[in-house]
Design an enzyme around this catalytic site. Structure first.
Site, PDB file in Angstrom:
ATOM      1  CB  THR A 238      -0.872  -0.023   1.081  1.00  0.00           C
ATOM      2  OG1 THR A 238      -1.902  -1.117   1.124  1.00  0.00           O
ATOM      3  CG2 THR A 238      -1.880   1.432   1.360  1.00  0.00           C
ATOM      4  CB  VAL A 239       3.236   2.726   2.434  1.00  0.00           C
ATOM      5  CG1 VAL A 239       3.792   3.898   2.735  1.00  0.00           C
ATOM      6  CG2 VAL A 239       2.054   2.515   3.460  1.00  0.00           C
TER       7      VAL A 239
ATOM      8  CD  GLU B  35       5.568  13.710   9.988  1.00  0.00           C
ATOM      9  OE1 GLU B  35       6.411  14.847  10.164  1.00  0.00           O
ATOM     10  OE2 GLU B  35       4.635  13.604  10.908  1.00  0.00           O
TER      11      GLU B  35
ATOM     12  N   GLY C 182     -12.859  -2.771   4.329  1.00  0.00           N
ATOM     13  CA  GLY C 182     -11.364  -2.719   4.055  1.00  0.00           C
ATOM     14  C   GLY C 182     -10.510  -1.770   5.169  1.00  0.00           C
TER      15      GLY C 182
ATOM     16  CD  GLU D 162      -4.527  -5.161   8.511  1.00  0.00           C
ATOM     17  OE1 GLU D 162      -4.407  -6.110   7.782  1.00  0.00           O
ATOM     18  OE2 GLU D 162      -4.192  -3.816   7.985  1.00  0.00           O
TER      19      GLU D 162
ATOM     20  CG  ASP E  68      -1.620   1.366  14.935  1.00  0.00           C
ATOM     21  OD1 ASP E  68      -0.730   0.963  14.272  1.00  0.00           O
ATOM     22  OD2 ASP E  68      -2.432   2.124  14.990  1.00  0.00           O
TER      23      ASP E  68
ATOM     24  CE  LYS F  85      -0.721   4.616  14.210  1.00  0.00           C
ATOM     25  NZ  LYS F  85      -1.961   4.450  13.682  1.00  0.00           N
TER      26      LYS F  85
ATOM     27  N   GLY G  78      -3.760   5.027   4.545  1.00  0.00           N
ATOM     28  CA  GLY G  78      -3.830   4.948   3.283  1.00  0.00           C
ATOM     29  C   GLY G  78      -2.688   5.249   2.315  1.00  0.00           C
TER      30      GLY G  78
HETATM   31  N1  LIG Z   1      -1.228   1.106   4.933  1.00  0.00           N
HETATM   32  C1  LIG Z   1      -1.344   2.077   5.758  1.00  0.00           C
HETATM   33  O1  LIG Z   1      -2.011   3.243   5.512  1.00  0.00           O
HETATM   34  C2  LIG Z   1       0.095   2.795   6.693  1.00  0.00           C
HETATM   35  C3  LIG Z   1       0.012   3.897   7.329  1.00  0.00           C
HETATM   36  C4  LIG Z   1       0.843   4.268   8.075  1.00  0.00           C
HETATM   37  C5  LIG Z   1       2.200   3.475   8.419  1.00  0.00           C
HETATM   38  N2  LIG Z   1       1.926   2.058   7.644  1.00  0.00           N
HETATM   39  C6  LIG Z   1       3.066   1.394   7.776  1.00  0.00           C
HETATM   40  O2  LIG Z   1       3.957   1.260   6.450  1.00  0.00           O
HETATM   41  C7  LIG Z   1       4.416  -0.005   6.511  1.00  0.00           C
HETATM   42  C8  LIG Z   1       3.870  -0.813   5.208  1.00  0.00           C
HETATM   43  O3  LIG Z   1       2.635  -1.003   5.464  1.00  0.00           O
HETATM   44  P1  LIG Z   1       2.007  -1.338   3.998  1.00  0.00           P
HETATM   45  O4  LIG Z   1       0.329  -1.145   4.429  1.00  0.00           O
HETATM   46  O5  LIG Z   1       2.236  -0.566   2.907  1.00  0.00           O
HETATM   47  O6  LIG Z   1       2.012  -2.927   4.185  1.00  0.00           O
HETATM   48  P2  LIG Z   1       1.667  -3.968   2.898  1.00  0.00           P
HETATM   49  O7  LIG Z   1       0.666  -3.381   2.034  1.00  0.00           O
HETATM   50  O8  LIG Z   1       1.410  -5.157   3.461  1.00  0.00           O
HETATM   51  O9  LIG Z   1       2.934  -4.108   2.062  1.00  0.00           O
HETATM   52  C9  LIG Z   1       4.256  -4.580   2.727  1.00  0.00           C
HETATM   53  C10 LIG Z   1       5.361  -4.795   1.493  1.00  0.00           C
HETATM   54  O10 LIG Z   1       6.462  -5.717   2.043  1.00  0.00           O
HETATM   55  C11 LIG Z   1       6.773  -6.552   1.407  1.00  0.00           C
HETATM   56  N3  LIG Z   1       7.275  -7.807   2.290  1.00  0.00           N
HETATM   57  C12 LIG Z   1       6.744  -8.211   3.244  1.00  0.00           C
HETATM   58  N4  LIG Z   1       7.372  -9.063   3.936  1.00  0.00           N
HETATM   59  C13 LIG Z   1       8.667  -9.073   3.009  1.00  0.00           C
HETATM   60  C14 LIG Z   1       9.857  -9.862   3.253  1.00  0.00           C
HETATM   61  N5  LIG Z   1       9.847 -10.888   3.984  1.00  0.00           N
HETATM   62  N6  LIG Z   1      10.955  -9.568   2.051  1.00  0.00           N
HETATM   63  C15 LIG Z   1      10.476  -8.521   1.241  1.00  0.00           C
HETATM   64  N7  LIG Z   1       9.610  -7.760   1.313  1.00  0.00           N
HETATM   65  C16 LIG Z   1       8.398  -8.216   2.006  1.00  0.00           C
HETATM   66  C17 LIG Z   1       5.390  -7.087   0.718  1.00  0.00           C
HETATM   67  O11 LIG Z   1       6.033  -7.851  -0.517  1.00  0.00           O
HETATM   68  P3  LIG Z   1       4.775  -8.174  -1.510  1.00  0.00           P
HETATM   69  O12 LIG Z   1       4.271  -6.999  -2.075  1.00  0.00           O
HETATM   70  O13 LIG Z   1       5.663  -9.147  -2.469  1.00  0.00           O
HETATM   71  O14 LIG Z   1       3.717  -9.234  -0.736  1.00  0.00           O
HETATM   72  C18 LIG Z   1       4.671  -5.827   0.271  1.00  0.00           C
HETATM   73  O15 LIG Z   1       5.142  -5.182  -0.979  1.00  0.00           O
HETATM   74  C19 LIG Z   1       4.214  -0.668   7.757  1.00  0.00           C
HETATM   75  O16 LIG Z   1       5.428  -0.622   8.955  1.00  0.00           O
HETATM   76  C20 LIG Z   1       3.108  -0.058   8.342  1.00  0.00           C
HETATM   77  O17 LIG Z   1       2.722  -0.013   9.831  1.00  0.00           O
HETATM   78  C21 LIG Z   1       1.064   1.851   6.857  1.00  0.00           C
END
Ligand SMILES: NC(=O)c1ccc[n+]([C@@H]2O[C@H](COP(=O)([O-])OP(=O)(O)OC[C@H]3O[C@@H](n4cnc5c(N)ncnc54)[C@H](OP(=O)(O)O)[C@@H]3O)[C@@H](O)[C@H]2O)c1
Length: 335
Positions: A14-15, A131, A189, A192, A203, A207, A305
């Site tokens: 996502t990010v 940030e 969505g 989780e 969570d 923070k 998001g």
């Molecule tokens: N989503 C939000 O709105 C949000 C907001 C604030 C902070 N965050 C933080 O941002 C971070 C990422 O969140 P996200 O929502 O983007 O997560 P996500 O959608 O689950 O994406 C995680 C990514 O990491 C990759 N990954 C996972 N395990 C791995 C491994 N062992 N080796 C290599 N790559 C690996 C995944 O690969 P694949 O794509 O190939 O599966 C995916 O591309 C987290 O720390 C989360 O707490 C997220």
């Protein structure tokens, strides 16, 4: 225009996907603001063959995220994998060993290992920026580290988890019970499949512990946060609160105690309807900080998001491109 800041990006979910799209869309504007272009040169994720809606062939692909730290073509690493330990922490440690700065959105890792990482960054005169780890797109870390840096902070508190706020404000609007709204939030969505980190307050506590360190200059102390989530809030609690002039919100609160201690807690809280946080609905996040000269500051916006979170990640990259960064926690980690 200066030389490009070359980025190695771990995590294309996502990010991470949001960061690629943001740089593709606003790249020229960002180059003018930063004084140099910001370019992703190498990426890592689990599955190389997944369709992510953009062409992966323009980047070097690296299977093991920790290897990105040693990528010869990169100046800075962005960690968007997630998880407090595992590949994210391995990459963060390797990044400083390799003499590169790190940007992360990973609140779990910063809450558990932020002090160690800040010390490693400072010892090598590198940046550690996070940030996006608190309140997604809302620039609350910048607000505390920079905008309010001249103030003694008496209290920092807020709505730090969008999933909980979505559930509580929908229970309030529709008079329905927790389990019913949680199931709807999962369908939409907003929650989780395993929602326990969100609804049990973990969570928000990650923070809060980050905000508290920034606001009070204390060591991050996630283990000291008292945590109660929203599982046991029922529709009748919300109706009773409304009859008394309150709304129920899951708040993270950190305030200084008389005699020098620090209280940190996350729990469902009665908020008077006259308070701005009572009017924060849906998945929005909001943080209030009270400074002894500035008074009450309110930071509010999208806490999650792809777009908002990528906005915060790239803002950190712009600071690094400009050479503008100080100690990650606003004062030297050894202090
Ligand atoms: N989503 C939000 O709105 C949000 C907001 C604030 C902070 N965050 C933080 O941002 C971070 C990422 O969140 P996200 O929502 O983007 O997560 P996500 O959608 O689950 O994406 C995680 C990514 O990491 C990759 N990954 C996972 N395990 C791995 C491994 N062992 N080796 C290599 N790559 C690996 C995944 O690969 P694949 O794509 O190939 O599966 C995916 O591309 C987290 O720390 C989360 O707490 C997220």
């Amino acid at each position: 225009m200066g030389e490009a800041l070359r980025v190695a990006l771990a995590g294309l979910g996502t990010v991470g996907g949001g960061v690629i799209r943001l740089l593709d869309t606003n790249g020229e504007l960002i180059a003018r603001r930063a004084g140099r272009p910001i370019e992703v040169v190498a990426v890592s994720a689990r599955d190389r063959s997944k369709d992510r809606g953009f062409d992966l062939n323009r980047f070097d692909w690296v299977d093991d995220p920790a290897e990105l730290a040693r990528h010869a073509g990169a100046d800075v690493v962005v960690e968007l994998v997630g998880g407090s330990d595992g590949p994210a922490l391995a990459l963060a440690r390797e990044t400083f060993k390799a003499g590169k700065s790190l940007v992360t959105a990973n609140k779990a890792m910063i809450a558990h290992h932020g002090l160690e990482l800040a010390k490693a960054a400072e010892a090598a005169n590198l940046a550690l920026k996070f940030e996006a780890a608190v309140a997604g797109g809302v620039p609350v870390i910048k607000g505390l580290r920079e905008g309010a840096a001249a103030n003694e902070i008496g209290r920092v508190y807020g709505i730090l988890n969008g999933t909980c706020n979505f559930i509580l404000s929908k229970m309030e609007a529709e008079g329905r019970d927790f389990a019913d709204i949680l199931a709807e939030a999962q369908r939409l969505g907003y929650a989780e499949a395993d929602p326990s980190f969100d609804i049990d307050g973990v969570d928000a506590a990650h923070k809060l512990s980050i905000l508290a360190s920034l606001a009070f200059g204390t060591q991050p102390a996630f283990g000291e946060v008292g945590i109660t989530g929203i599982r046991h809030v029922i529709a009748a609690d919300i109706a009773e609160a409304a009859a008394l002039g309150y709304r129920v919100r899951l708040l993270g609160i950190a305030d200084s105690a008389p005699g020098g201690g620090l209280f940190q807690r996350v729990h469902p809280h009665l908020v008077p309807v006259s308070h701005p946080l009572a009017h924060v609905t849906g998945s929005t996040n909001a943080v209030v900080a009270e400074g002894n000269f500035v008074g009450r500051l309110l930071f509010q916006g999208a806490g999650a998001g792809d777009g908002p979170t990528a906005s915060a990640v790239v803002a950190d990259l712009i600071d690094i491109a400009r050479g503008e960064f100080g100690p990650p926690y606003a004062m030297p980690a050894d202090a």
